[in-house]
Design an enzyme around this catalytic site. Structure first.
Site, PDB file in Angstrom:
ATOM      1  N   CYS A 116      47.978  51.338  21.562  1.00  0.00           N
ATOM      2  CA  CYS A 116      46.711  51.483  20.811  1.00  0.00           C
ATOM      3  C   CYS A 116      46.751  53.052  20.404  1.00  0.00           C
ATOM      4  CB  CYS A 116      45.546  50.957  21.264  1.00  0.00           C
ATOM      5  SG  CYS A 116      44.762  51.723  22.593  1.00  0.00           S
ATOM      6  N   ASP A 304      35.369  56.856  28.234  1.00  0.00           N
ATOM      7  CA  ASP A 304      34.866  56.463  26.999  1.00  0.00           C
ATOM      8  C   ASP A 304      33.459  57.071  26.353  1.00  0.00           C
ATOM      9  OD1 ASP A 304      35.391  52.833  28.171  1.00  0.00           O
ATOM     10  OD2 ASP A 304      36.485  54.365  27.374  1.00  0.00           O
TER      11      ASP A 304
HETATM   12  C1  EPZ Z   1      39.471  49.644  30.564  1.00  0.00           C
HETATM   13  O1  EPZ Z   1      40.612  49.736  29.968  1.00  0.00           O
HETATM   14  C2  EPZ Z   1      38.163  49.747  29.490  1.00  0.00           C
HETATM   15  N1  EPZ Z   1      38.486  48.327  28.631  1.00  0.00           N
HETATM   16  C3  EPZ Z   1      38.408  50.815  28.808  1.00  0.00           C
HETATM   17  O2  EPZ Z   1      37.473  50.723  27.631  1.00  0.00           O
HETATM   18  C4  EPZ Z   1      38.215  52.124  29.453  1.00  0.00           C
HETATM   19  O3  EPZ Z   1      38.491  53.217  28.690  1.00  0.00           O
HETATM   20  C5  EPZ Z   1      39.387  52.064  30.813  1.00  0.00           C
HETATM   21  O4  EPZ Z   1      39.190  50.886  31.384  1.00  0.00           O
HETATM   22  C6  EPZ Z   1      39.327  53.305  31.440  1.00  0.00           C
HETATM   23  O5  EPZ Z   1      37.931  53.472  32.084  1.00  0.00           O
HETATM   24  C7  EPZ Z   1      37.912  47.422  29.283  1.00  0.00           C
HETATM   25  O6  EPZ Z   1      37.445  47.362  30.184  1.00  0.00           O
HETATM   26  C8  EPZ Z   1      38.205  46.118  28.340  1.00  0.00           C
HETATM   27  P1  EPZ Z   1      43.001  51.403  32.719  1.00  0.00           P
HETATM   28  P2  EPZ Z   1      42.141  49.520  30.941  1.00  0.00           P
HETATM   29  O7  EPZ Z   1      43.720  50.334  33.175  1.00  0.00           O
HETATM   30  O8  EPZ Z   1      41.679  48.566  32.012  1.00  0.00           O
HETATM   31  C9  EPZ Z   1      47.083  53.542  32.777  1.00  0.00           C
HETATM   32  C10 EPZ Z   1      36.375  50.925  25.390  1.00  0.00           C
HETATM   33  O9  EPZ Z   1      36.325  51.968  24.884  1.00  0.00           O
HETATM   34  N2  EPZ Z   1      47.662  52.026  33.135  1.00  0.00           N
HETATM   35  O10 EPZ Z   1      41.786  51.664  33.637  1.00  0.00           O
HETATM   36  O11 EPZ Z   1      43.097  48.962  29.898  1.00  0.00           O
HETATM   37  C11 EPZ Z   1      46.471  53.479  31.431  1.00  0.00           C
HETATM   38  O12 EPZ Z   1      47.524  53.758  30.538  1.00  0.00           O
HETATM   39  C12 EPZ Z   1      37.830  50.849  26.530  1.00  0.00           C
HETATM   40  O13 EPZ Z   1      35.729  50.269  25.738  1.00  0.00           O
HETATM   41  C13 EPZ Z   1      49.126  52.283  33.456  1.00  0.00           C
HETATM   42  O14 EPZ Z   1      49.743  53.088  33.360  1.00  0.00           O
HETATM   43  O15 EPZ Z   1      42.377  50.972  31.505  1.00  0.00           O
HETATM   44  C14 EPZ Z   1      45.489  54.556  31.542  1.00  0.00           C
HETATM   45  O16 EPZ Z   1      46.146  55.874  31.367  1.00  0.00           O
HETATM   46  C15 EPZ Z   1      38.872  51.805  25.748  1.00  0.00           C
HETATM   47  N3  EPZ Z   1      49.464  50.862  33.880  1.00  0.00           N
HETATM   48  C16 EPZ Z   1      44.996  54.388  32.983  1.00  0.00           C
HETATM   49  O17 EPZ Z   1      46.107  53.714  33.759  1.00  0.00           O
HETATM   50  C17 EPZ Z   1      48.669  49.546  33.806  1.00  0.00           C
HETATM   51  O18 EPZ Z   1      49.497  48.838  34.119  1.00  0.00           O
HETATM   52  C18 EPZ Z   1      43.705  53.832  33.198  1.00  0.00           C
HETATM   53  O19 EPZ Z   1      43.649  52.538  32.421  1.00  0.00           O
HETATM   54  C19 EPZ Z   1      47.692  49.780  33.651  1.00  0.00           C
HETATM   55  C20 EPZ Z   1      46.764  51.041  33.215  1.00  0.00           C
END
Ligand code: EPZ
Length: 418
Positions: A116, A304
């Site tokens: 995204c 966020d």
């Molecule tokens: C959640 O996303 C939220 N979305 C996001 O909110 C929020 O920004 C994010 O957590 C961080 O707090 C929901 O809860 C629906 P992560 P998520 O897995 O779970 C990496 C909004 O604006 N990663 O905590 O997708 C990832 O790329 C949204 O409401 C891996 O590498 O985020 C990132 O750099 C945007 N492998 C970091 O970890 C994985 O398998 C944290 O991502 C999973 C994640």
């Protein structure tokens, strides 16, 4: 497509009620897949993302009705196990159905969400975690094919405390045979809310909200009613808007304990913030002090809120260094803020924000959910009018934001641009 017009210069005043949290509602709606029956979820925000996940559940054979911020979901008739690309690409949080489908149906076919605007956002930790619970995972034709006759408890260590990864594994583990331990788990309030709902459904989850979560698998779960917690990011967005416009507002519907880092930073830059059980009062100061911010997993400063806080720093009285440590590409809003006269230099995952006396209104384009919120904030203090296009990004995560700002005195309206 709709656009939002904002005329800057009006301090915000009055009271605003924060909607239910999108990022709590989405996993809690996904959790209904875990058992057949009728669920009633209240204080659900009226958002595009909620519509999308309800469409997804309907595609699985459940019924999902949404009215007056209440979702009535009946999963008795669930028979499908596939989450199609055309829905998952609209909302990557659709990946949250993977764990529950696997636990309930023994199989799941979920489209890979793809990247995204803010980053590649892989789901490797979700998949590795499910494999640790005994699932066989194949990736083909852009889909995750997961199978497991009966999930087995296991020990999972997350390299990064992934929010939806923690939620997916926690949900799947509720029906696994034996005990699951998740180490380096994410600690967000939305995870605690999900665990609370799952435990009321009959699950046995301990220490959600801490770094180590233990889940003892149970034979079956039952449907429940639940109330969605207030949206801490919507609350933070309004709090920053009050400081930015040098106004005074009172927010109800969000727990101050969930937004402490933003309260701390707003006080550090000179705003007055008072929080009690009933709500949060924010009064802006005449001079906004520049402060540094680094985004971190909860309970650190939320990623966020980074774009919104950057707007505040763009009109502060010094130099602020804003570091984004969660996502690799979450400075997309900077180019649009530069067009409004901000003075920001990016170096790697740091943005050097030099405060300017005033932003100037301009036609700008939203690129992702929180970046679009930051453009609305910038419009609230910019000279003249700001026209924000592609506000479908905004509608994914903010319920009637222009109406809420208008009720606090902002000159803001939504127009249809054909
Ligand atoms: C959640 O996303 C939220 N979305 C996001 O909110 C929020 O920004 C994010 O957590 C961080 O707090 C929901 O809860 C629906 P992560 P998520 O897995 O779970 C990496 C909004 O604006 N990663 O905590 O997708 C990832 O790329 C949204 O409401 C891996 O590498 O985020 C990132 O750099 C945007 N492998 C970091 O970890 C994985 O398998 C944290 O991502 C999973 C994640």
């Amino acid at each position: 497509m709709d656009e939002i017009l904002v005329k800057g210069g009006r301090p915000l005043h009055g009271e605003v009620s924060v909607s239910g949290a999108k990022n709590a509602a989405l996993p809690m709606i996904a959790a209904t897949i875990l058992t057949g029956g009728r669920f009633v979820l209240r204080n659900v925000p009226d958002l595009k993302d909620i519509e999308t996940i309800c469409q997804l559940l309907a595609g699985l054979g459940a019924s999902a009705k949404f009215e007056d911020n209440t979702a009535v979901i009946d999963t008795t008739g669930l028979f499908q196990h596939e989450a199609p690309y055309d829905l998952v690409r609209k909302m990557r949080a659709s990946v949250l159905v993977l764990g529950p489908l696997l636990a309930r149906m023994g199989r799941a076919r979920v489209s890979l969400p793809g990247g995204c605007a803010i980053g590649a956002r892989p789901i490797n930790m979700h998949l590795e975690g499910l494999e640790k619970l005994g699932a066989s995972i194949k990736l083909e034709h852009g889909y995750v094919e997961a199978k497991a006759k009966k999930l087995q408890g296991g020990e999972i260590f997350f390299d990064i405390p992934t929010v939806t990864g923690t939620e997916n594994i926690m949900m799947a583990a509720t029906l696994a045979k034996g005990t699951t331990v998740i180490r380096n788990a994410a600690k967000e309030p939305e995870i605690i809310a999900l665990a609370e709902m799952l435990n009321r459904m009959g699950a046995d989850i301990r220490d959600a909200g801490s770094t180590v979560i233990t889940i003892h698998g149970v034979e079956g779960l039952s449907p429940v009613e639940a109330h969605i917690i207030g949206d801490r990011i919507e609350a933070g967005t309004f709090m920053v808007a009050a400081a930015l416009t040098k106004g005074k507002i009172r927010l109800t519907g969000a727990d101050p304990a969930h937004i402490k880092p933003v309260i701390h930073k707003l006080r550090e830059c000179g705003a007055f913030v008072d929080a009690d059980d009933e709500g949060i009062t924010v009064q802006g100061a005449d001079v906004i002090q520049s402060v540094d911010v680094k985004t971190l997993p909860y309970p650190g400063f939320p990623t966020d809120m980074q774009a919104q806080f950057m707007v505040l720093m763009s009109v502060a009285n010094g130099l602020s260094v804003i570091s984004e440590s969660i996502f690799e590409n979450r400075f997309i809003h900077v180019s649009e803020l530069l067009r409004m006269g901000a003075d920001i230099t990016i170096s790697g995952n740091h943005a050097m924000v030099k405060g300017v006396s005033r932003l100037s209104g301009a036609p700008v384009m939203a690129t992702d959910l929180r970046a679009s919120a930051s453009l609305v904030l910038a419009g609230l203090v910019a000279e003249n009018t700001t026209r924000i296009s592609r506000i479908y990004h905004l509608d994914r995560g903010y319920e009637a934001i222009e109406k809420k700002f208008a009720a606090m005195g902002a000159i803001i309206k939504r127009v249809s641009a054909g």
